[in-house]
Scaffold this motif. Sequence first.
Motif, PDB file in Angstrom:
ATOM      1  N   GLU A 131       0.840  -1.196   0.000  1.00 34.15           N
ATOM      2  CA  GLU A 131       0.000   0.000   0.000  1.00 34.15           C
ATOM      3  C   GLU A 131       0.874   1.245   0.000  1.00 34.15           C
ATOM      4  N   ILE A 132       0.478   2.246  -0.784  1.00 34.43           N
ATOM      5  CA  ILE A 132       1.206   3.510  -0.765  1.00 34.43           C
ATOM      6  C   ILE A 132       0.928   4.241   0.540  1.00 34.43           C
ATOM      7  N   GLN A 133      -0.324   4.218   0.960  1.00 32.18           N
ATOM      8  CA  GLN A 133      -0.693   4.768   2.258  1.00 32.18           C
ATOM      9  C   GLN A 133      -1.890   3.982   2.771  1.00 32.18           C
ATOM     10  N   GLN A 134      -1.895   3.703   4.074  1.00 28.62           N
ATOM     11  CA  GLN A 134      -2.942   2.861   4.651  1.00 28.62           C
ATOM     12  C   GLN A 134      -4.326   3.420   4.331  1.00 28.62           C
ATOM     13  N   THR A 135      -5.210   2.540   3.871  1.00 34.01           N
ATOM     14  CA  THR A 135      -6.546   2.971   3.464  1.00 34.01           C
ATOM     15  C   THR A 135      -7.644   2.485   4.401  1.00 34.01           C
ATOM     16  N   THR A 136      -7.415   1.369   5.112  1.00 39.32           N
ATOM     17  CA  THR A 136      -8.437   0.871   6.031  1.00 39.32           C
ATOM     18  C   THR A 136      -8.409   1.674   7.324  1.00 39.32           C
ATOM     19  N   GLU A 137      -9.579   1.834   7.906  1.00 41.63           N
ATOM     20  CA  GLU A 137      -9.712   2.709   9.078  1.00 41.63           C
ATOM     21  C   GLU A 137      -8.903   2.209  10.263  1.00 41.63           C
ATOM     22  N   ALA A 138      -8.894   0.896  10.479  1.00 39.95           N
ATOM     23  CA  ALA A 138      -8.186   0.350  11.638  1.00 39.95           C
ATOM     24  C   ALA A 138      -7.783  -1.094  11.368  1.00 39.95           C
ATOM     25  N   ILE A 139      -6.547  -1.440  11.706  1.00 38.55           N
ATOM     26  CA  ILE A 139      -6.056  -2.810  11.579  1.00 38.55           C
ATOM     27  C   ILE A 139      -5.115  -3.102  12.744  1.00 38.55           C
ATOM     28  N   SER A 140      -4.848  -4.389  12.953  1.00 35.05           N
ATOM     29  CA  SER A 140      -3.850  -4.805  13.927  1.00 35.05           C
ATOM     30  C   SER A 140      -2.740  -5.543  13.189  1.00 35.05           C
ATOM     31  N   ILE A 141      -1.504  -5.300  13.608  1.00 33.59           N
ATOM     32  CA  ILE A 141      -0.369  -6.012  13.041  1.00 33.59           C
ATOM     33  C   ILE A 141       0.501  -6.526  14.185  1.00 33.59           C
ATOM     34  N   ASP A 142       1.375  -7.460  13.871  1.00 35.92           N
ATOM     35  CA  ASP A 142       2.313  -7.997  14.857  1.00 35.92           C
ATOM     36  C   ASP A 142       3.731  -7.630  14.459  1.00 35.92           C
ATOM     37  N   ILE A 143       4.538  -7.270  15.448  1.00 28.91           N
ATOM     38  CA  ILE A 143       5.950  -6.999  15.211  1.00 28.91           C
ATOM     39  C   ILE A 143       6.771  -7.721  16.274  1.00 28.91           C
ATOM     40  N   LEU A 144       8.056  -7.887  16.004  1.00 31.36           N
ATOM     41  CA  LEU A 144       8.945  -8.571  16.936  1.00 31.36           C
ATOM     42  C   LEU A 144       9.676  -7.613  17.872  1.00 31.36           C
ATOM     43  N   GLN A 145       9.953  -6.410  17.412  1.00 30.34           N
ATOM     44  CA  GLN A 145      10.732  -5.474  18.216  1.00 30.34           C
ATOM     45  C   GLN A 145       9.922  -4.947  19.402  1.00 30.34           C
ATOM     46  N   PRO A 146      10.545  -4.812  20.573  1.00 23.57           N
ATOM     47  CA  PRO A 146       9.829  -4.273  21.741  1.00 23.57           C
ATOM     48  C   PRO A 146       9.529  -2.785  21.572  1.00 23.57           C
ATOM     49  N   CYS A 147       8.334  -2.377  21.961  1.00 16.57           N
ATOM     50  CA  CYS A 147       7.932  -0.971  21.850  1.00 16.57           C
ATOM     51  C   CYS A 147       8.517  -0.175  23.015  1.00 16.57           C
ATOM     52  N   LEU A 148       8.987   1.020  22.720  1.00 16.87           N
ATOM     53  CA  LEU A 148       9.536   1.900  23.747  1.00 16.87           C
ATOM     54  C   LEU A 148       8.520   2.935  24.204  1.00 16.87           C
ATOM     55  N   HIS A 149       7.416   3.016  23.487  1.00 10.87           N
ATOM     56  CA  HIS A 149       6.344   3.949  23.836  1.00 10.87           C
ATOM     57  C   HIS A 149       5.008   3.234  23.670  1.00 10.87           C
ATOM     58  N   ASP A 150       3.998   3.714  24.365  1.00 12.30           N
ATOM     59  CA  ASP A 150       2.663   3.110  24.284  1.00 12.30           C
ATOM     60  C   ASP A 150       1.862   3.638  23.101  1.00 12.30           C
ATOM     61  N   HIS A 151       2.219   4.832  22.657  1.00 11.01           N
ATOM     62  CA  HIS A 151       1.361   5.525  21.698  1.00 11.01           C
ATOM     63  C   HIS A 151       2.239   6.429  20.828  1.00 11.01           C
ATOM     64  N   ALA A 152       1.981   6.464  19.529  1.00 11.44           N
ATOM     65  CA  ALA A 152       2.719   7.356  18.631  1.00 11.44           C
ATOM     66  C   ALA A 152       1.813   7.787  17.492  1.00 11.44           C
ATOM     67  N   VAL A 153       2.004   9.015  17.030  1.00 11.04           N
ATOM     68  CA  VAL A 153       1.195   9.541  15.932  1.00 11.04           C
ATOM     69  C   VAL A 153       2.096  10.127  14.854  1.00 11.04           C
ATOM     70  N   PHE A 154       1.540  10.207  13.679  1.00 12.12           N
ATOM     71  CA  PHE A 154       2.203  10.870  12.555  1.00 12.12           C
ATOM     72  C   PHE A 154       1.117  11.527  11.725  1.00 12.12           C
ATOM     73  N   ASN A 155       1.285  12.808  11.394  1.00 14.68           N
ATOM     74  CA  ASN A 155       0.309  13.460  10.519  1.00 14.68           C
ATOM     75  C   ASN A 155       1.012  14.093   9.341  1.00 14.68           C
ATOM     76  N   ASP A 156       0.304  14.079   8.208  1.00 13.40           N
ATOM     77  CA  ASP A 156       0.874  14.643   6.985  1.00 13.40           C
ATOM     78  C   ASP A 156       0.149  15.911   6.542  1.00 13.40           C
ATOM     79  N   GLY A 157      -0.619  16.506   7.456  1.00 12.61           N
ATOM     80  CA  GLY A 157      -1.357  17.719   7.134  1.00 12.61           C
ATOM     81  C   GLY A 157      -2.791  17.468   6.742  1.00 12.61           C
TER      82      GLY A 157
END
Length: 643
Positions: free
Chosen positions: A307-333
Amino acid sequence: MKHLIQFEFICLKPVPLYAYLCQYFTLRTEFDISFGIVKDDKQLTHYIIEACALQTELESLADEIAANFLLSVWLVDTEIKRIHNKQFPPEDALKSLSTAPLSSAPLFFCQHCQPIFGDNQSQQFGELNLLCAHCHGETKLTAVQQGLTANDIRAMVDTLLIQGELPLLSEKLIISIDEPLKNSTSESLSEHLTLRPHILMCNPNTLNAQFLVNDYQVLALSSIEKPILTLVSCDKQTESENCSHAIRYDVQFAYNRLLQVICERLRQKGINWVYISPTVDKKRLQAKHAEVNKPLRLARVNHQWIEIQQTTEAISIDILQPCLHDHAVFNDGNKQFTATDQSNSQDHLKTIFLSHSIYSEEDLAANAEQITTNLSENDQHLGYRSLLAGLANRPDKPKNAAVLYFSQQHKSQIFTLDGQSKAECFFEFAAIPENGYEICHQILSSKQAPLLNKFKQQFPQSYLRLLDLKLPQQNANLSGLLPMAAIIIGCPINENSPHSVTQQLLDGIISLAQCYQGSNAPRIDFQLVKGEAVRSLNWCKTLGTLMSFRIAGEQDKAKLAYGFFDSFADYLSNWLAHLDQNIGINQLVLAGSEFSYPPLVRQIQLRLANNFTLVVDSQMDLDGANIAVGGLLLPIRRRGSAV
């Protein structure tokens, strides 16, 4: 004698239809049958059906499975093999489902009902309310679609053929025989037009005659996801076709019952394609929770779809690396992407919840200052975040890696991680002035001034076009450089098109590069310059090199366009070889929306794939949700909304 056979479908991402079909086939009582859905260590999703029966029964079952498991764009491999013991007992089957069991196939139409309502030879052609025991597509019609008869649709098509335009309020779009003009009087035509002409294919059999297209693109367009792909016409169309002035198009097949019937009627009339444009719904744009599910747009990167940019409203994914934060955001305007860590500390796989929302006009007006601040803070870490997201499914600590983060909307960067996981920005694209006068002034202030003066004398129209150029505010990237290069090469534009000159130039140079059939091209200079903190690009030198070839008499626009991308990939290869000697690069992550440009991807793969392991995580997108995930892994203290 009974045999135990396993049918397996391996996918880059979860496919809801396949989950439904696993349940559907295990309801068969004449077989000893079960299913399982598992993820492997590469995060590929495996849909597995196991059946024990006589050989003739298994052959019949295999035919049914082949007919019902319709092609998904995420399918990468299939396998049928004999096994000795079942891996998935029937009582454990539903435990492997990540969502509740589905009552019907998640499709608007399927291979069972489409030949009946969508084939003009069928007596029930045009009956949108046709009952289907498999997909129940009749239950997924809008209220407007439910009330349409075959005669209504015939009248709609007649209106389109007579007036040249047909508004479809239920679809929030307008169908046009000819491309909408710049000064279209249609009040319902969207002010937010797509990036380029958007085509709905009425006769898929003519696709190869109209566009440069390969087998995997045809399969993707035909898949159950019905994605949008950007294809190049390369002047293959005849003079009678209705869009001979354009070069690059967003192409899509009919994705619901109504459009399927309309396309079939138009095909009967000899219409191969029509244009579709979104309509404005001001109430929806101003709503606090604007609609976020959008058509799927794909790019082919490292020999797989993403996908060029995520289109579905909400999904869950699995990763192996431990998270250092509980929450993160990114906005493109325009959109905000959110990643939330939902895993337990004991989990081997970390479950990440991804969502995104579109800023409404009300949000943009009320929070303009905060959104601008977030954008500024975002740019500080985008390359680093995309690098961490690309390595999120590596079992060991990220190190000895680099990322090529090339974005259409943000500052492009090359970030590295050394053997101690220390991050450093090696390269950052130079900011380019936003208007042509400042661009020319900067070139005249450089060593390329004599070339610009000669170019002005020899190609006055191109020089005037360069003076008139207006670039987007975020242009510290290839997408800021390419329109200028396109003007110098001599790419044509259509003044009557509703699409911006900048976008036409950008598409023009990409299309020309794709059309080039040769293997040799001029070498364009991409000179690194050392700034106070990081290396950058002397873009004046790059443009000067292009001018010198035009001045010297090179008239092959496609050759110059190809040379631009080939030379850039060659310089990248040299830069990365230098980095490899210094820090060692075991993995090279590709991220950013500019990897939707086929000639860029092709040349980078040709130049780099033999020396580096290219990494693209298909669970995420190129430029959106992946940056939010990278924020969860960023080993720095939070600051405002940057992480």
